[in-house]
Design an enzyme around this catalytic site. Sequence first.
Site, short mmCIF file in Angstrom:
data_model
loop_
_atom_site.label_atom_id
_atom_site.label_comp_id
_atom_site.label_asym_id
_atom_site.label_seq_id
_atom_site.Cartn_x
_atom_site.Cartn_y
_atom_site.Cartn_z
CG ASP A 556 -1.76 1.23 1.34
OD1 ASP A 556 -2.48 1.52 0.38
OD2 ASP A 556 -1.66 1.93 2.37
CG HIS A 559 3.53 6.48 -4.31
ND1 HIS A 559 2.49 5.59 -4.48
CD2 HIS A 559 3.01 7.57 -3.72
CE1 HIS A 559 1.38 6.14 -4.01
NE2 HIS A 559 1.67 7.33 -3.54
CG ASP A 680 -7.85 2.91 -4.57
OD1 ASP A 680 -8.36 2.96 -3.44
OD2 ASP A 680 -6.73 2.44 -4.81
#
Length: 1548
Positions: A556, A559, A680
């Site tokens: 999760d 980045h 999402d």
Amino acid sequence: MVPKTVTSDEVYILPLKDNGAPDVPGEYIYIAARSNDPITIRFMIEGTSSICCQGSLWVNIPEQGVEFRRDKFREYKLNPDFNRTIEISIPVYDTGAFAFYTTYAQLPELTSTQSPRKSIPVESRKTELYYIDVAPRLSLDGRPLPLPALSVFSVISKFMGKYPTDWEKHLRGISGRGYNMIHFTPLQTRGASNSPYSLYDQLGWDPECFPRGEKDVQQMVNSLEHNHSLLSLTDIVLNHTAHNTRWLLEHPEAGYNLITAPWLESAYVLDTQLLVFSSKLEDLGYPRELQSTDDLMNIMDGIKKHVISETCLWEYYALDVDRDVDTAVESWIAGKLSVPAGSCGGDLDNLKEASVEEQAKYLVQNGLLGNDRLGERFRRSINPKISAALIAALFGKYRDEADEAAIRSKLIQILDVANVSFYEEYDKEIGETLQQLFNRIKYVRLDNHGPKLGPIDEKNPLIETYFTRLNKSEASDRAKPEELVLVNNGWVWSGNALVDNAGPQSRVYLRREVIIWGDCVKLRYGNGPQDSPWLWEHMTNYTRMLAKYFAGFRIDNCHSTPLHVAEHILDEARRVRPNLYVVAELFTGSEEMDYVFVKRLGLSSLIREAMQAWSTAELSRLVHRHGGRPIGSFEVDEISKGGLASAPTSPGPNGYSTREVIRRIKAVPVQALFMDCTHDNEVPAQKRDARDTLPNAALVCMCSSATGSVMGYDEIYPKLIDLVSETRLYTSESSSVKEVKVGDTKGGIGGVKKLLNQIHTLMGKDGYDETHIHHEDQYITVHRVHPKSRKGYFLIAHTAYPGYGNGNGAFSSVRLGGTKARHLGSWMLEVDVSDEAKRVAESDKKYLRGLPSRVVNVPGIRMEVKSDETIITVRDKFPPGSIALFETWIPAAEHSTGLDTYVTSGARDVMAELNLVDLNFLLYRCEAEERDGSDSKDGTYEIPSYGKIVYAGLQGWWSLLKGIIKDNDLSHPLCQNLRDGQWALDYIVGRLERISQHPEFSGLVKPAAWFKARFDAIRGIPNFLLPRYFALVIRTAYNAAWERGLELMNDKIQSGQWFLQRLAMVSVQMTGLVKSASLWPTKSVPSLAAGLPHFAVEWARCWGRDVFISLRGLYLGVGRFDEAAEHIFAFASVLKHGMIPNLLSSGNLPRYNSRDSIWFFLQCIQDYTRYAPGGLSLLTRKVKRRFIPYDDTWFDSTDPRAYSKESMIQDVIQEAVQRHASGLKFCEANAGPSIDSQMRDEGFDIEVNVDWSNGIIFGGNQFNCGTWMDKMGESERAGSKGVPGTPRDGAAIEITGLLYSTLKWLAKLNAEGKYPYKGVTKPDGTEITFSAWADLLKSNFEYCYYVPESRSDDSRYAINPGVVNRRGIYKDLYRSGKEYEDYQLRPNFAVAMTVAPDLFNPDHAMGTLILADKVLRGPTGMATLDPKDLNYHPYYINSEDSTDFATSKGRNYHQGPEWLWPTGFFLRALLKFDLMRRDTKEGRVEAFQQVTRRLGGCKEMIEQSSWAGLTELTQKDGQHCDDSSPTQAWSAGCLIDLYMDAAEYGME
């Protein structure tokens, strides 16, 4: 350290560049093994590349049974070897992200004062880390499950209900739809917000789902695999924890608080004041509910007044002037002054008269403290000692010299100026802060696409808080208040993924740029476990717990995860589960940054989503990106069974398995997990048209990648599920039935999805990786096939975007050439999207429900079979939301696995009896050669829209195909030509069949039959596949022919590095049977071309000079001794005037106009006797003479006197030397325009004499050009006709060197009784021995040729100082017709240095070589003239017909352009003389590396050349020259010479 023997037969070749970087485009090394056996990485390193200088390769790939440690590297010494490629084979037993680097000693610049290596300090270098990602090997039900076969189903775990009662029915339904992996959002205990990603306890399982905790989890995972054939994937959350996490009270150091992150203090002050302002809006007269932008502007004014002004945030930026003045004066009074070394701003004394601005600048640049980060108020200050030094400069050092008040006043003035830039910084950042606040408040309160939160109150304050404030009463007594303020996590638009947003170098929290997650506290890992030991241990335990149960992780917020943290976590996880599947959703902002994460973490897939597409065209692009390579793609793996040509020269496996499959690591995109929708993003019912659910899902399933979906998509939920606030449980039609059936279904698309998933998995497992995607208006078609069996599946998808209506979209018929199809079904999706349907679905308080829907069969497809094609037409009823699915096959390729095997078999056998002349025809032959051999009937093949290929043979095809294959360029004109017809096949077969009827080429009968049989086998396949199969046939034959060529050469070539082998094959390229250019008038034998295509046939093919400059390398160096002897005999037979001809013309019309050819000829005889077995016997072999010995009479080759006499080779040698000793003077036979239309009459006069005062041979005149620099002026317009560009009369240095080499050799042979002559007779009748002549030469050489560096030494040499242009060199000529030409720096001295090194003072020689290295050496060739010379013109354009005397008609051919053949001699001389001064092994290695460094341009050239050779010359700095012969015999041959020398010298 030697790796153990490898049992795997799958070897991946990884070549390293000179700098240690992997020679793989993008440097992304991804390996997906084809089996569960270990694989081998074989590093290939050129034997003397830069990294081999005291070099080592370091890899962290562990040995079998040893645990992987990222920081534990094994060392493999790089033992240098100039002639071979170092091969290091390392078995790989596990999967994951491995790394390697190299260490080496920096190769110093070449200097004339080089010391032995051991006496100089070595600068050690270490390359960056490079990564090798080995994909996990998943298995399900005991069988391998390749990543492209994955069908992943994502569920939000908290909506699944209780395990096992609620879960099992859903798991059955998921499995029943053909999915093979299930993705769970986090299964741990959730925090106060109830968000699945806000975890309260990482080590506790969600009690609502799993009442029995870990026992339920274990039971579930077992049930997944054994009862439902599902692998499991779960999220791992590393960046944050729930804001109410209990352990934060005990371990606040695990977060960013005001103790661990003091730079956040200003952001906290601002955040707190914003909350205070929010709570007092009414009291302060501001609206609590915003109705318009005017209300918002009113609020913003309040923020400026009550927040920004009251918090005095400027104090976090500015200097405290009073404080800094006080400390400065105190320091001055105490005499504590400091002037930093190398300080900026100039000398302090100069500052006395400088402006206040310059004085302030000095203090800031030299004395600013606390500027590394934000922190407490007035953190920035000026070093008082620096200020005190400035005071001393302005007012004096002592207190009684100045008024303290004046000092303070001045210093206040200076610091106020210094503060200006800090105030500007503050103003800018606060401006950004205010803009961010405005944008955020506007979005959440006013924007139509925002949440419109309504009134501002305690629950929904004006702005979200960036901090969690822990309750002091719940914390331990030890906790400080500052520790209990923890920053929340969030994300930043376009943020740098490698920068810690809450770290000291970031101010995004102060600038309010973070989209905050108020329920999540950001975790602080620091630089390693030492910075937060409890957190590292806790999260490691969490990781290992997850890896124990789940086959994969979804990272999760990857980045935002610190890379070193993610590396540690995944290392720990892979220790528990080596074949861990790891996916991530990266929002780094760039593909380049994506690769950083992928490479370092070994990410298996990146999540991509089809619902991101805003149109059918964009969806088509996404499908194309993830669909696989195009149909008919070329096999890019060069797979071969058996060992490589060169055995390993460094530690590797003990022996090579004969069953090795060699694969080249190729550039690949990052693998995708391509989702039709994720949790999402909005579903089709919201974002497109609900009917698009079906075509969108079908298109995704047709892709050659892992694919996936989310619960609610197949069920057609009306809208995106709110992860946080939603409390209802899932329902699914597929979960309510015992078996999901394909076909008409209600309640979603589960039935069709089952078929789509089954097909996707089948295609992924079996390697259906070729795809054709076509977009036409509302339609997308996908045809995915197996590259060998050619079986496939074809999909027609009618997408459903808003406004598409209900028609069929006017789709054109599809024609599947050469293909049969079976209709599997056509379906359309009908969905009730009425407001009432939505209301009913959304009003259920307990369960999540889909919109009423059904999938129905559509009789909307018509199939016709015409000849060998299938035509598919869409009927009227095929509305948006419809799909049609077909199974396809190609009858002509039903046994194509066998076809692939057949067309790639047998080539080695049919090549096994070919000789090198056969291979010349099979592989090469340029246009001129082909026409010469066919009476102008045949030439090379011409490709429409491209032109002619350079060779008629296989090299011509392969030069094109290797680039086409590499780039998979199916649009290349060659591919189109193959699709249009089978002319290329006919050309190849016809050419071989015709030539094989000639007795001299009877060996080509078998290859001709092989080609005919293979091409006949592929003629029936569909034309779109022909390029692929044509390439397979050509590559197979080319490789077999190439290997046969190497087999016929010596061991050094067979075991040599690739570059040497490429050079050696130029020998085959240049040597062939050419009707018009035999070596003899009446006997047909192969001859050596000077270059192609310019010097291919007739008189232009065989040049005496070129042949004997090339012969040592191209013949002796590869073991072609018979061909070498044949050329020696042919030219010996035509000896006349003591010379061999420059132009042989098959012995019919030899032309004797080159003074140097005879000496290269004699050097080659000398070399032959050294290298050929029994080489000395050549001297006593007889040859028939074209002319009468010692008689200059010319007669025709048909004259009875021709070939009536014979001589032994030793007599020919003696005649040549004696004639020169006696002196030569003659006019060329047949002088005039018939033999040279450019030359003046004087140019035909040849005269050669020896000056017996020094033993040097002189010759030529200003009207001829008797050395290799033989360009005659041709331009009447420029007035240069008949005026040579480079006459080089006098004594050319290379001739002097070659003469000396010959004299020494003959003297030695005579002394050993192997040559009957002692010497020669001089014109005065006296005799001189070879030894005496050589000594005479040697004693005068330096005096005559060297130009000393210092004028003070001129008296020791034959120097005219007034003419000297450059010092520290050897003259190019001695006593030429124009004195300045003597002193020109040209590369010819290197020939003399190579063949006669003992003529030279080694120091002088090395100095000249180093100077030439800087001045003359280009990327590939040597400049033919010093750039400092006025005659330097480095651009050769032969067609230029200008008035420029120097360049018109290419007169400057040798006046600056960079020729390649002298490079070989230059590097040979450099190596020879550099080794002379080396007395250590390290020093010798360095000498070889200096040479290797200078070969890079030639290696690149031969690699890129379509002619598979090295060009004749280039323009300045290696620029391409259109008039250069693209492959030249001596360019390659002289570099083989270098490798021959290197092998003799050795590196020890």
